[in-house]
Design an enzyme around this catalytic site. Structure first.
Site, short mmCIF file in Angstrom:
data_model
loop_
_atom_site.label_atom_id
_atom_site.label_comp_id
_atom_site.label_asym_id
_atom_site.label_seq_id
_atom_site.Cartn_x
_atom_site.Cartn_y
_atom_site.Cartn_z
N TYR A 17 0.77 -1.26 -0.08
CA TYR A 17 -0.09 -0.10 0.14
C TYR A 17 0.86 1.05 -0.17
CZ TYR A 17 -3.10 3.74 1.43
OH TYR A 17 -3.70 4.92 1.69
N GLU A 39 -11.36 5.68 3.95
CA GLU A 39 -10.91 6.79 4.89
C GLU A 39 -12.06 7.03 6.16
OE1 GLU A 39 -8.14 7.51 5.32
OE2 GLU A 39 -7.02 7.29 3.50
N TRP A 47 -5.24 2.58 10.32
CA TRP A 47 -5.32 2.47 8.92
C TRP A 47 -5.08 0.97 8.63
CZ3 TRP A 47 -8.16 3.92 5.09
CH2 TRP A 47 -7.60 3.70 3.91
#
Length: 183
Positions: A17, A39, A47
């Site tokens: 990522y 998000e 995250w």
């Protein structure tokens, strides 16, 4: 260019990522919608928690097709909450549908969501020169402006901090540290 990552070392999915997506400019509306939902889902969580569930989110939200997400019934959304493939936050799950509807309205108005979004940075990414993570802001005047407009249009889970993280994730802002291999 540095020899380490800003974040994600030691976990392959996180490294990928970081290396291939975070800070890379995206003008693909499907991807922009995916990151908007993810998000928002991340609010108050790490995250990493969201990245680990990314495939479940893709399956649950029709590969982030905003037309299909906007058409989801209350029953479908309640089932996602009950069955647990996603973060079981009712407000976040229902926000995906609401935000999809607004996303589609923005596409209609501007020709694409990308056109709307990239106008905030005059079509080119903002590249910062942070040396240490503590220099990276949680929000900026620009993320506040974007947040305010999206809220005015009816989106939820788009506060200024979420919007700054979003801007980083889709490459409007490149906040790779100067010591980072992706800088």
């Amino acid at each position: 260019m540095g020899n380490k990552r800003c974040f994600g070392d030691g976990k392959l999915f996180y490294e990928e990522y970081h290396d291939r997506e975070w800070g890379v400019p995206s003008r693909d509306d499907r991807h922009l919608f995916e990151m908007l939902v993810l998000e928002g889902a991340q609010a108050g969580l790490s995250w990493e928690t969201i990245l680990k569930r990314r495939e479940r989110y893709r399956a649950s939200y029709y590969q982030f097709n905003p037309v299909k997400v906007a058409a989801m019934s209350d029953g479908e959304l309640e089932e996602l909450i009950a069955s647990g493939p996603l973060i079981r936050n009712r407000r976040k799950v229902f926000a995906a549908r609401q935000n999809a509807k607004v996303f589609l309205a923005i596409q209609e108005e501007f020709g694409s969501f990308a056109n709307y979004l990239w106008a905030y940075v005059d079509g080119k990414p903002i590249k910062n020169d942070w040396k240490v993570a503590s220099q990276v802001p949680a929000e900026t005047e620009l993320s506040k402006k974007l947040s305010k407009d999206l809220k005015r249009r009816g989106m939820t889970f788009v506060g200024p901090t979420i919007m700054y993280a979003y801007m980083q994730s889709v490459g409007l802002v490149n906040d790779h540290l100067t010591t980072c291999l992706s800088y």
